[in-house]
Design a protein around this motif. Structure first.
Motif, PDB file in Angstrom:
ATOM      1  N   UNK A  21       0.877  -0.977   0.042  1.00 55.46           N
ATOM      2  CA  UNK A  21      -0.066  -0.185   0.105  1.00 55.46           C
ATOM      3  C   UNK A  21       0.975   1.196  -0.011  1.00 55.46           C
ATOM      4  N   UNK A  22       0.427   2.398  -0.703  1.00 56.58           N
ATOM      5  CA  UNK A  22       1.175   3.553  -0.884  1.00 56.58           C
ATOM      6  C   UNK A  22       1.196   4.191   0.469  1.00 56.58           C
ATOM      7  N   UNK A  23      -0.070   3.991   1.295  1.00 52.41           N
ATOM      8  CA  UNK A  23       0.056   4.755   2.709  1.00 52.41           C
ATOM      9  C   UNK A  23      -0.955   3.817   3.587  1.00 52.41           C
ATOM     10  N   UNK A  24      -1.104   4.378   4.873  1.00 46.31           N
ATOM     11  CA  UNK A  24      -1.577   3.248   5.818  1.00 46.31           C
ATOM     12  C   UNK A  24      -2.095   4.343   6.969  1.00 46.31           C
ATOM     13  N   UNK A  25      -3.309   3.917   7.648  1.00 44.00           N
ATOM     14  CA  UNK A  25      -3.792   4.692   8.853  1.00 44.00           C
ATOM     15  C   UNK A  25      -3.127   4.227   9.891  1.00 44.00           C
ATOM     16  N   UNK A  26      -2.365   5.312  10.819  1.00 40.95           N
ATOM     17  CA  UNK A  26      -1.776   4.868  12.099  1.00 40.95           C
ATOM     18  C   UNK A  26      -2.175   5.639  13.328  1.00 40.95           C
ATOM     19  N   UNK A  27      -1.888   5.224  14.451  1.00 38.59           N
ATOM     20  CA  UNK A  27      -2.055   5.848  15.625  1.00 38.59           C
ATOM     21  C   UNK A  27      -0.860   6.652  15.796  1.00 38.59           C
ATOM     22  N   UNK A  28      -1.212   7.864  16.439  1.00 37.31           N
ATOM     23  CA  UNK A  28       0.022   8.562  16.851  1.00 37.31           C
ATOM     24  C   UNK A  28      -0.443   9.150  18.223  1.00 37.31           C
ATOM     25  N   UNK A  29       0.789   9.246  18.902  1.00 41.84           N
ATOM     26  CA  UNK A  29       0.704  10.047  20.090  1.00 41.84           C
ATOM     27  C   UNK A  29       1.453  11.107  20.709  1.00 41.84           C
ATOM     28  N   UNK A  30       1.130  12.313  20.987  1.00 43.04           N
ATOM     29  CA  UNK A  30       1.957  13.486  21.196  1.00 43.04           C
ATOM     30  C   UNK A  30       1.988  13.586  22.621  1.00 43.04           C
ATOM     31  N   UNK A  31       2.646  14.697  22.999  1.00 43.68           N
ATOM     32  CA  UNK A  31       2.937  14.840  24.492  1.00 43.68           C
ATOM     33  C   UNK A  31       2.412  16.058  24.930  1.00 43.68           C
ATOM     34  N   UNK A  71       4.220   6.925  16.429  1.00 44.88           N
ATOM     35  CA  UNK A  71       3.394   5.728  15.769  1.00 44.88           C
ATOM     36  C   UNK A  71       3.109   5.002  16.965  1.00 44.88           C
ATOM     37  N   UNK A  72       2.189   4.514  17.491  1.00 45.43           N
ATOM     38  CA  UNK A  72       1.741   3.569  18.440  1.00 45.43           C
ATOM     39  C   UNK A  72       0.679   2.740  17.995  1.00 45.43           C
ATOM     40  N   UNK A  73       0.508   1.604  18.803  1.00 45.90           N
ATOM     41  CA  UNK A  73      -0.400   0.559  18.638  1.00 45.90           C
ATOM     42  C   UNK A  73      -1.749   0.852  18.925  1.00 45.90           C
ATOM     43  N   UNK A  74      -2.803   0.584  18.008  1.00 47.73           N
ATOM     44  CA  UNK A  74      -4.221   0.751  17.965  1.00 47.73           C
ATOM     45  C   UNK A  74      -4.821  -0.604  18.611  1.00 47.73           C
ATOM     46  N   UNK A  75      -5.913  -0.476  19.396  1.00 44.50           N
ATOM     47  CA  UNK A  75      -6.700   0.860  19.680  1.00 44.50           C
ATOM     48  C   UNK A  75      -5.927   1.421  20.831  1.00 44.50           C
ATOM     49  N   UNK A  76      -6.188   2.652  21.069  1.00 42.53           N
ATOM     50  CA  UNK A  76      -5.359   3.434  22.090  1.00 42.53           C
ATOM     51  C   UNK A  76      -5.818   2.979  23.775  1.00 42.53           C
TER      52      UNK A  76
END
Length: 394
Positions: free
Chosen positions: A307-317, A380-385
């Motif tokens: 796949x050219x792209x993928x939906x990921x989970x992100x975490x910020x501070x 990038x973090x694991x889903x679900x949060x």
């Protein structure tokens, strides 16, 4: 199941209440609208409907669902009943999921696909069984803003000579009761034993002598039910749930709850330009166990070539919230875009969903998000949060 429009803290601030806010005459109202007015809910436009966005506060309602029980008026959702010969086999061509394994009383979350493999809508198909050897019946729940589009798509691809299609979207009330004590509160109103119903299980029963459709499904990441009843008793059901202590909740906390559970929102996280493989919904695609379906060749090619792209989970501070539409950066270059983001009330830190190039979508990948003109670290973090300990098994 997902809905279609962005619910953010800014839209809450702009919502106002029904007494001081001008409402377009074109917006539809559910049969429970007046209950929201009496509870001093704040309303907003959502999928063509005037809907409660909050009753007390988004955070309080969010925690009520995580810790006790909350209820949502989701009567704006599209509600279809279908009956006819070889109905399941006809629907098989429209979705990538294997529906042939469904037993009466079971349901399948899936997606309608276009010829490019893009997602027309995400839906739930509730299979109710057969009246004879080849006449089958089922319920389909779709998103509010896509109801008309989905209806036209289904009618264009089903054999209407043998399929009876009924649109109950305007006539039926749909209430979601969600949270650890949701089943307990709902059971107090129903004579039918609800405990044997597994996740994505459903049945038809009665309440106060009237038909009721109950499904153990939801859009919060918690245990609970969605109940469809005629509008004539929907108000009584809402009032009865309120009387036994279920907290009224608006679409604001429904959005924070579903995002913590990494459930896709149609129109933001998924749409007709994203494939289920790109959206992390590959578990809905059963290439090896079913025949042809719309978009199959595109998905086969994506699976083979990547796949050219993928939906990921992100975490910020801190309180650096990556919101919808914000740019994702890598080495000072824009590489993606945030589709949903919030400060998680349960976890206490910001989480988001974003599309990034597939090679940058591995866990622990260091990225940045541009927030008000400044780049902030994101990982990038694991889903679900968040994963509830109270959800029933299938």
């Amino acid at each position: 199941m997902a809905n279609q429009e962005n619910i953010t803290s800014s839209s809450v601030a702009q919502g106002g209440n029904s007494q001081d806010r001008a409402t377009s005459q074109s917006l539809a109202r559910t049969p429970l609208y007046q209950m929201g007015v009496e509870l001093k809910a704040r309303f907003t436009s959502f999928g063509g409907w005037e809907m409660p966005i909050q009753y007390s506060s988004i955070t309080q309602e969010h925690h009520a669902v995580r810790n006790t029980a909350g209820m949502f008026d989701i009567s704006h959702m599209g509600k279809f009943t279908l009956q006819g010969k070889n109905l399941i086999s006809q629907l098989e061509y429209l979705v990538p999921s294997d529906l042939s394994r469904l037993q009466p009383g079971q349901a399948q979350y899936t997606v309608l696909l276009n010829q490019q493999g893009g997602i027309i809508d995400d839906i739930i198909i509730y299979y109710q069984g057969t009246e004879n050897t080849d006449t089958q019946q089922l319920v389909i729940i779709v998103n509010a803003a896509t109801t008309d589009k989905d209806k036209k798509w289904l009618l264009a691809h089903l054999d209407t000579k043998v399929v009876q299609f009924q649109d109950l979207s305007q006539s039926q009330v749909l209430i979601a009761i969600q949270g650890p004590t949701a089943t307990h509160h709902l059971q107090s109103l129903f004579k039918t034993d609800l405990s044997p119903i597994k996740a994505f299980g459903h049945l038809e029963t009665t309440i106060w002598g009237k038909r009721a459709f109950l499904a153990r499904t939801g859009y919060t990441g918690e245990d609970g039910f969605e109940v469809m009843v005629d509008s004539s008793i929907g108000i009584d059901l809402w009032q009865s749930l309120y009387n036994v202590g279920v907290i009224p909740c608006g679409l604001g906390c429904r959005d924070t709850l579903r995002l913590e559970a990494a459930m896709a929102l149609y129109g933001q996280d998924i749409d007709d330009t994203t494939t289920p493989l790109e959206a992390g919904l590959g578990w809905l695609v059963h290439l090896d166990t079913k025949g042809d379906f719309i978009g199959r060749e595109v998905l086969i090619k994506q699976k083979a070539q990547g796949m050219p792209r993928k939906l990921v989970g992100l975490q910020t501070q801190g309180r650096n919230i990556a919101r919808h539409g914000y740019s994702v950066l890598s080495s000072d270059k824009v590489v993606g875009e945030v589709t949903s983001g919030t400060l998680s009330p349960t976890l206490g830190y910001p989480v988001a969903l974003a599309y990034v190039p597939a090679q940058l979508g591995n866990l622990k990948q260091q990225l940045e998000v541009e927030i008000r003109g400044k780049a902030y670290p994101a990982v990038v973090v694991k889903r679900p949060f968040y994963r509830s300990n109270n959800r029933p098994t299938n």
